[in-house]
Each structure stands twice: as structure tokens, then as C-alpha cells.
Write an enzyme that holds these catalytic residues in place. Structure first.
Site, PDB file in Angstrom:
ATOM      1  N   ARG A  61      48.261  53.076 -12.668  1.00 31.18           N
ATOM      2  CA  ARG A  61      46.881  53.012 -12.167  1.00 31.18           C
ATOM      3  C   ARG A  61      46.782  53.483 -10.712  1.00 31.18           C
ATOM      4  O   ARG A  61      45.846  54.171 -10.326  1.00 31.18           O
ATOM      5  CB  ARG A  61      46.386  51.570 -12.298  1.00 31.18           C
ATOM      6  CG  ARG A  61      44.885  51.408 -12.392  1.00 31.18           C
ATOM      7  CD  ARG A  61      44.489  50.012 -12.807  1.00 31.18           C
ATOM      8  NE  ARG A  61      44.933  49.668 -14.133  1.00 31.18           N
ATOM      9  CZ  ARG A  61      44.381  50.123 -15.264  1.00 31.18           C
ATOM     10  NH1 ARG A  61      43.354  50.929 -15.206  1.00 31.18           N
ATOM     11  NH2 ARG A  61      44.855  49.772 -16.433  1.00 31.18           N
ATOM     12  N   ASN A 103      28.303  51.754 -10.506  1.00 33.00           N
ATOM     13  CA  ASN A 103      28.608  51.782 -11.943  1.00 33.00           C
ATOM     14  C   ASN A 103      27.400  51.307 -12.725  1.00 33.00           C
ATOM     15  O   ASN A 103      26.580  50.544 -12.213  1.00 33.00           O
ATOM     16  CB  ASN A 103      29.805  50.864 -12.237  1.00 33.00           C
ATOM     17  CG  ASN A 103      30.249  50.951 -13.676  1.00 33.00           C
ATOM     18  OD1 ASN A 103      30.258  52.037 -14.274  1.00 33.00           O
ATOM     19  ND2 ASN A 103      30.613  49.827 -14.266  1.00 33.00           N
ATOM     20  N   THR A 104      27.300  51.779 -13.964  1.00 28.85           N
ATOM     21  CA  THR A 104      26.308  51.223 -14.888  1.00 28.85           C
ATOM     22  C   THR A 104      27.056  50.589 -16.046  1.00 28.85           C
ATOM     23  O   THR A 104      28.040  51.144 -16.537  1.00 28.85           O
ATOM     24  CB  THR A 104      25.324  52.298 -15.390  1.00 28.85           C
ATOM     25  OG1 THR A 104      24.423  51.682 -16.324  1.00 28.85           O
ATOM     26  CG2 THR A 104      26.006  53.471 -16.067  1.00 28.85           C
ATOM     27  N   HIS A 105      26.574  49.422 -16.451  1.00 27.97           N
ATOM     28  CA  HIS A 105      27.252  48.678 -17.517  1.00 27.97           C
ATOM     29  C   HIS A 105      26.211  48.255 -18.546  1.00 27.97           C
ATOM     30  O   HIS A 105      25.156  47.719 -18.172  1.00 27.97           O
ATOM     31  CB  HIS A 105      27.955  47.454 -16.920  1.00 27.97           C
ATOM     32  CG  HIS A 105      28.775  46.706 -17.907  1.00 27.97           C
ATOM     33  ND1 HIS A 105      30.024  47.125 -18.309  1.00 27.97           N
ATOM     34  CD2 HIS A 105      28.517  45.569 -18.601  1.00 27.97           C
ATOM     35  CE1 HIS A 105      30.503  46.274 -19.193  1.00 27.97           C
ATOM     36  NE2 HIS A 105      29.609  45.323 -19.397  1.00 27.97           N
ATOM     37  N   ASP A 141      33.409  45.296 -13.352  1.00 31.18           N
ATOM     38  CA  ASP A 141      32.088  44.781 -13.740  1.00 31.18           C
ATOM     39  C   ASP A 141      31.684  43.541 -12.939  1.00 31.18           C
ATOM     40  O   ASP A 141      30.791  42.798 -13.351  1.00 31.18           O
ATOM     41  CB  ASP A 141      32.032  44.461 -15.257  1.00 31.18           C
ATOM     42  CG  ASP A 141      32.428  45.647 -16.118  1.00 31.18           C
ATOM     43  OD1 ASP A 141      32.127  46.786 -15.728  1.00 31.18           O
ATOM     44  OD2 ASP A 141      33.052  45.426 -17.176  1.00 31.18           O
TER      45      ASP A 141
HETATM   46  C1  GRF Z   1      26.859  53.843 -20.989  1.00 26.39           C
HETATM   47  O1  GRF Z   1      26.312  52.843 -21.824  1.00 26.39           O
HETATM   48  C2  GRF Z   1      27.641  53.232 -19.862  1.00 26.39           C
HETATM   49  O2  GRF Z   1      27.058  52.083 -19.340  1.00 26.39           O
HETATM   50  C3  GRF Z   1      28.918  52.889 -20.574  1.00 26.39           C
HETATM   51  O3  GRF Z   1      29.173  54.051 -21.349  1.00 26.39           O
HETATM   52  C4  GRF Z   1      27.932  54.643 -21.711  1.00 26.39           C
HETATM   53  C5  GRF Z   1      27.968  56.095 -21.263  1.00 26.39           C
HETATM   54  O4  GRF Z   1      27.111  56.895 -22.031  1.00 26.39           O
HETATM   55  N1  GRF Z   1      29.980  52.491 -19.684  1.00 26.39           N
HETATM   56  P1  GRF Z   1      27.039  58.477 -21.824  1.00 26.39           P
HETATM   57  O5  GRF Z   1      28.443  59.024 -21.867  1.00 26.39           O
HETATM   58  O6  GRF Z   1      26.374  58.751 -20.504  1.00 26.39           O
HETATM   59  O7  GRF Z   1      26.204  58.986 -22.976  1.00 26.39           O
END
Ligand code: GRF
Length: 189
Positions: A61, A103-105, A141
Site C-alpha cells: 500500500r 470522496n463520495t460514498h 470512509d
Molecule cells: C459510486 O457509487 C461511488 O460512491 C462508489 O463507486 C461508485 C462509482 O460509480 N465508490 P461510477 O464509476 O462513477 O459510475
């Protein structure tokens, strides 16, 4: 200077929305061959494949993190947005980019952390889930939350159907939050 780098591993639909929304994405990095790289190409955005080939516990990592950091520094990247990026980084990148990695989760954090948040929400029978935009820290997260959007779980939802409904929300919320953060940084500099 590159205002924003976006990191992807999957289909890149959120990246695509950022690009359509004219966010100042100057670099795309992927940890594997994926559709996200094709999207970068279609929008003529420089893209780097820093391949992660080892998915076992022996994955180095630190070495991988340093390789990504080197590329970010080479492009003089200011902010980093992970959008479906499936590798967890170690400390060095967070030292350099403290509070500048987002980040988006696809869950309402702190519920359903980890890499199966949509499936976990369905299995727990919750009626409302959603997405969270947060600052990324070494705690996966677990960083400070910037914005959330609720998404209902409907009868008959499968993981795919629900995830797509959540991503629809992410595609609106994430570019908006990034734009605000970039603007904020500009004002305070
Ligand atoms: C999203 O739901 C993100 O939060 C998660 O993976 C997905 C990515 O979707 N970690 P995409 O590759 O942008 O279609």
C-alpha cells in the site's frame, strides 16, 4: 498547475458528470483498466493508469500510495477527488494533501462503511439510504462529512437498481460540493 485530479476504478459515470458540468478536471488516474479511462480520453483529459495488480493482503500500500503521490506532484495537482476509486491509500498522500482529498460514498455515513455499502443497506432493511461526500483521511470512509443526500429504498430494489438511484444523487451532489470547495480555497488563498 492542475486544479483537480479525479481517481477512478469503475464505470466513471460520476467523472463524466463532472466533465459535463465543466469542473476543472486536469488529470484522471485509474488503478485498473476501466471505463473511466475511456471517458477521460473522450474528453481529452490527460489520464494515467497506475495499475494495481495485487489484490491480496501482501499488496504494498505504501509503495502504491507513493507512486500515485509522485504523479499528482508531477502534474502539480491542487485537489484530489476519488470517484469510485477502489484502493485505500496510506498516510503519505494524506500528509501532503491534508483536507484536499475528497470522496463520495454510496451510503449515509457513518452507516455502511466499506466496499459493500449498497448491499449492506439492503440486507439491513433500512428504508432510507443515500450518499455522502466527505474529506478523505487515513480512516477509510471516516473523514469529516461535507454533504449528504437521502435516497429512498423502494420495494423490489436490487443492489444494481438501488446503486444506480444513489449514483444519480452522487452525480449532482459531488460536482456541486467540489465546486464549492475549490471556490472556497480560491477565496482563502
Ligand atoms: C459510486 O457509487 C461511488 O460512491 C462508489 O463507486 C461508485 C462509482 O460509480 N465508490 P461510477 O464509476 O462513477 O459510475
Amino acid at each position: 498547475m492542475t486544479p483537480l485530479a479525479v481517481l477512478v476504478s469503475l464505470t466513471g459515470s460520476i467523472l463524466e458528470e463532472m466533465l459535463k458540468d465543466s469542473l476543472r478536471v486536469g488529470l484522471v488516474i485509474a488503478d485498473r483498466a476501466c471505463l473511466g479511462l475511456e471517458i477521460a480520453k473522450a474528453f481529452s483529459i490527460p489520464a494515467e493508469l497506475i495499475e494495481r495488480t495485487n489484490f491480496t493482503k501482501t499488496f504494498d500500500r505504501d509503495a502504491y500510495t507513493r507512486r500515485v503521490l509522485d504523479v499528482l506532484l508531477r502534474y502539480d495537482v491542487q485537489f484530489v477527488a476519488m470517484a469510485g476509486f477502489m484502493t485505500v491509500f496510506s498516510q503519505p498522500i494524506f500528509d501532503h494533501y491534508a483536507n484536499r482529498i475528497f470522496n463520495t460514498h454510496p451510503s449515509l455515513l457513518p452507516s455502511f462503511k466499506g466496499n459493500r455499502p449498497v448491499r449492506d443497506a439492503l440486507q439491513h432493511g433500512v428504508k432510507i439510504t443515500g450518499c455522502t461526500i466527505h474529506i478523505a483521511t487515513p480512516d477509510p470512509d471516516g473523514g469529516p462529512i461535507l454533504a449528504q443526500q437521502e435516497v429512498p429504498i423502494l420495494p423490489g430494489d436490487t443492489e444494481t437498481i438501488l446503486h444506480e438511484r444513489i449514483k444519480k444523487a452522487e452525480r449532482v451532489l459531488y460536482p456541486r460540493v467540489l465546486r464549492e470547495q475549490l471556490q472556497l480555497a480560491k477565496q482563502t488563498n
